[in-house]
Motif scaffolding. Sequence first.
Motif, PDB file in Angstrom:
ATOM      1  N   GLY A 247       0.840  -1.445  -0.039  1.00 19.49           N
ATOM      2  CA  GLY A 247      -0.161  -0.126  -0.149  1.00 19.49           C
ATOM      3  C   GLY A 247       0.790   1.413  -0.016  1.00 19.49           C
ATOM      4  N   TYR A 248       2.123   1.122  -0.544  1.00 14.82           N
ATOM      5  CA  TYR A 248       2.991   2.269  -0.361  1.00 14.82           C
ATOM      6  C   TYR A 248       2.941   3.216  -1.442  1.00 14.82           C
ATOM      7  CZ  TYR A 248       4.832  -0.780   3.233  1.00 14.82           C
ATOM      8  OH  TYR A 248       5.178  -1.868   4.106  1.00 14.82           O
ATOM      9  N   LEU A 249       2.439   2.656  -2.613  1.00 10.97           N
ATOM     10  CA  LEU A 249       2.180   3.713  -3.566  1.00 10.97           C
ATOM     11  C   LEU A 249       0.778   3.782  -4.242  1.00 10.97           C
ATOM     12  CD1 LEU A 249       3.527   5.404  -5.904  1.00 10.97           C
ATOM     13  CD2 LEU A 249       3.807   3.220  -7.350  1.00 10.97           C
ATOM     14  N   ASP A 250       0.207   4.968  -4.008  1.00 13.32           N
ATOM     15  CA  ASP A 250      -1.408   4.918  -4.224  1.00 13.32           C
ATOM     16  C   ASP A 250      -1.410   5.864  -5.670  1.00 13.32           C
ATOM     17  OD1 ASP A 250      -3.991   5.763  -4.213  1.00 13.32           O
ATOM     18  OD2 ASP A 250      -4.045   6.173  -2.343  1.00 13.32           O
ATOM     19  N   PHE A 251      -1.880   4.874  -6.561  1.00 10.98           N
ATOM     20  CA  PHE A 251      -1.942   5.378  -8.007  1.00 10.98           C
ATOM     21  C   PHE A 251      -3.232   6.222  -8.058  1.00 10.98           C
ATOM     22  CE2 PHE A 251       0.566   1.733  -8.744  1.00 10.98           C
ATOM     23  CZ  PHE A 251       1.575   2.129  -9.740  1.00 10.98           C
ATOM     24  N   LEU A 265       3.621  12.656  -5.467  1.00 12.33           N
ATOM     25  CA  LEU A 265       4.817  12.587  -6.552  1.00 12.33           C
ATOM     26  C   LEU A 265       4.302  13.489  -7.755  1.00 12.33           C
ATOM     27  CD1 LEU A 265       4.829   8.645  -6.663  1.00 12.33           C
ATOM     28  CD2 LEU A 265       6.397  10.487  -5.670  1.00 12.33           C
ATOM     29  N   LEU A 266       3.129  13.888  -7.987  1.00 12.69           N
ATOM     30  CA  LEU A 266       2.828  14.610  -9.228  1.00 12.69           C
ATOM     31  C   LEU A 266       3.443  15.880  -9.597  1.00 12.69           C
ATOM     32  CD1 LEU A 266       0.829  14.338 -11.709  1.00 12.69           C
ATOM     33  CD2 LEU A 266      -0.774  15.568 -10.318  1.00 12.69           C
ATOM     34  N   ARG A 267       3.683  16.419  -8.559  1.00 17.95           N
ATOM     35  CA  ARG A 267       4.391  18.006  -9.034  1.00 17.95           C
ATOM     36  C   ARG A 267       6.032  17.387  -9.415  1.00 17.95           C
ATOM     37  NH1 ARG A 267       4.440  20.760  -3.175  1.00 17.95           N
ATOM     38  NH2 ARG A 267       5.135  22.335  -4.577  1.00 17.95           N
ATOM     39  N   TYR A 268       6.646  16.322  -9.203  1.00 18.80           N
ATOM     40  CA  TYR A 268       7.876  16.084  -9.379  1.00 18.80           C
ATOM     41  C   TYR A 268       7.930  15.342 -10.948  1.00 18.80           C
ATOM     42  CZ  TYR A 268       8.859  17.196  -4.651  1.00 18.80           C
ATOM     43  OH  TYR A 268       8.838  17.759  -3.705  1.00 18.80           O
ATOM     44  N   TYR A 269       6.492  14.885 -11.348  1.00 22.22           N
ATOM     45  CA  TYR A 269       6.803  13.904 -12.429  1.00 22.22           C
ATOM     46  C   TYR A 269       5.764  14.247 -13.615  1.00 22.22           C
ATOM     47  CZ  TYR A 269       9.797  11.299  -9.544  1.00 22.22           C
ATOM     48  OH  TYR A 269      10.959  11.106  -8.733  1.00 22.22           O
ATOM     49  N   ALA A 270       4.802  15.378 -13.205  1.00 20.07           N
ATOM     50  CA  ALA A 270       4.014  15.825 -14.389  1.00 20.07           C
ATOM     51  C   ALA A 270       4.701  16.791 -15.260  1.00 20.07           C
ATOM     52  CB  ALA A 270       2.636  16.286 -13.828  1.00 20.07           C
ATOM     53  N   GLU A 317       7.775  25.273  -9.136  1.00 19.17           N
ATOM     54  CA  GLU A 317       7.376  25.117  -7.760  1.00 19.17           C
ATOM     55  C   GLU A 317       8.074  23.779  -7.093  1.00 19.17           C
ATOM     56  OE1 GLU A 317       3.168  24.660  -7.223  1.00 19.17           O
ATOM     57  OE2 GLU A 317       2.924  26.655  -8.384  1.00 19.17           O
ATOM     58  N   ALA A 318       8.247  22.675  -7.750  1.00 17.34           N
ATOM     59  CA  ALA A 318       9.035  21.566  -7.438  1.00 17.34           C
ATOM     60  C   ALA A 318      10.590  21.629  -6.864  1.00 17.34           C
ATOM     61  CB  ALA A 318       8.951  20.500  -8.329  1.00 17.34           C
ATOM     62  N   ASP A 319      10.928  22.752  -7.690  1.00 14.62           N
ATOM     63  CA  ASP A 319      12.492  23.001  -7.385  1.00 14.62           C
ATOM     64  C   ASP A 319      12.644  23.875  -5.963  1.00 14.62           C
ATOM     65  OD1 ASP A 319      13.399  21.934  -9.670  1.00 14.62           O
ATOM     66  OD2 ASP A 319      13.143  23.743 -10.896  1.00 14.62           O
ATOM     67  N   GLU A 320      11.338  24.475  -5.482  1.00 13.69           N
ATOM     68  CA  GLU A 320      11.498  25.539  -4.512  1.00 13.69           C
ATOM     69  C   GLU A 320      11.123  24.739  -3.264  1.00 13.69           C
ATOM     70  OE1 GLU A 320       8.800  28.730  -5.890  1.00 13.69           O
ATOM     71  OE2 GLU A 320      10.268  29.432  -7.556  1.00 13.69           O
ATOM     72  N   VAL A 321      10.775  23.522  -3.276  1.00 13.96           N
ATOM     73  CA  VAL A 321      10.415  23.037  -1.894  1.00 13.96           C
ATOM     74  C   VAL A 321      11.397  22.951  -1.045  1.00 13.96           C
ATOM     75  CG1 VAL A 321       9.710  20.667  -1.079  1.00 13.96           C
ATOM     76  CG2 VAL A 321       8.957  21.501  -3.194  1.00 13.96           C
ATOM     77  N   ASP A 322      10.887  23.386   0.216  1.00 16.27           N
ATOM     78  CA  ASP A 322      11.876  23.180   1.336  1.00 16.27           C
ATOM     79  C   ASP A 322      12.794  21.982   1.666  1.00 16.27           C
ATOM     80  OD1 ASP A 322      11.297  25.962   1.708  1.00 16.27           O
ATOM     81  OD2 ASP A 322       9.738  25.525   3.363  1.00 16.27           O
TER      82      ASP A 322
END
Length: 351
Positions: A247-251, A265-270, A317-322
Amino acid sequence: MHSPDDFRIRVTAGTDYDPATHVRVRVNDAEPLRLSGPGGDVWLNVRIKNHRGEHGDGAPPSSPYFDAEPHKKNDDTYGIGLWFVPKRESSDEDDDKDDQRQEEKGIAGSDLQWGNDFDEPLRDRLPPGFGAALRIVKWWIDPGLEGDPYADRPYLYGPALSSFNRVYAALGDESETKESREEKPVRDGCGLWFEEGGDAGGRAWRASIGCPDDDGKARMAWALGAAAKAQWTWQYGKGYGLDFYNGYLDFADLTLRLPGFHLALLRYYASEKAEKTCLRYVLRHRQTGRVYAVVVFSLVRVNAGEDEKDVDEDVDEADEVDEVDEDKIIEQARRSLSIHDEVHVEASDVD
């Protein structure tokens, strides 16, 4: 801003890496898909909970598989079930003319691998907290994993014997026909369904080498040792049921959900190249590189009219994540896993 509603999951499979040879997999279908390659025959079921398929594919949104135990208790979100019958290739022939010895030969326990690999580097796209996530997976979930996610062609493989949640060995006996040895265990509505253990021949053989028979977690821990893998052979012409689930990856919402750590994950791979974003599971031979089965989960964009500017903004936005506190993530995972029945194995126990 992207949302999971803008994407669908497409699943394809084949017996080599070439996507041109792959076929579409109907997710949650109870009828196993058959694949045949030089190294063996594979029957396949892929299940995804709350699956949103592409328009017109007719895939059910779920499967009775997830309502049955242990999946209901685990809150499993996906599963890959394989019925694998390895076969001898012509290049495997040797000078031994003893038919009995040849029939007993197969793939060594240390050589059949299951895991993920990728054609392109991921190091610039790995999200904050990835290092902690990998430590969680390798320490508590699958200690047998090895690989390099920072390589030009990233990979993470583990021995199939310690990576699959359930392993079923159908070894039969000398009185049985080839067809009866390859008979696949299925459950109505679910498709391929395996309990840990095997048929009478498989259970007897497991007992003879000291492999736990009816406890998948015990077998996974046992299989981490070099001595255990040396005793196990995936015999040519025999049938093996392999079930991988968690149950570790929720599609449904494209989220990684590890104990103590959740990551959207979407913000990094979309991106405008969403069709190239995929997760590939591979059953392969460690030494020869022979691929027996490839299962690909691809991210397919359905909202094709979105402005490219929005796509670029998402990437920014993904690049700016703390930065994240990975030690804190590990401690949260440790506390979470202490109340769950997970296999924790020290590194010194893995050979």
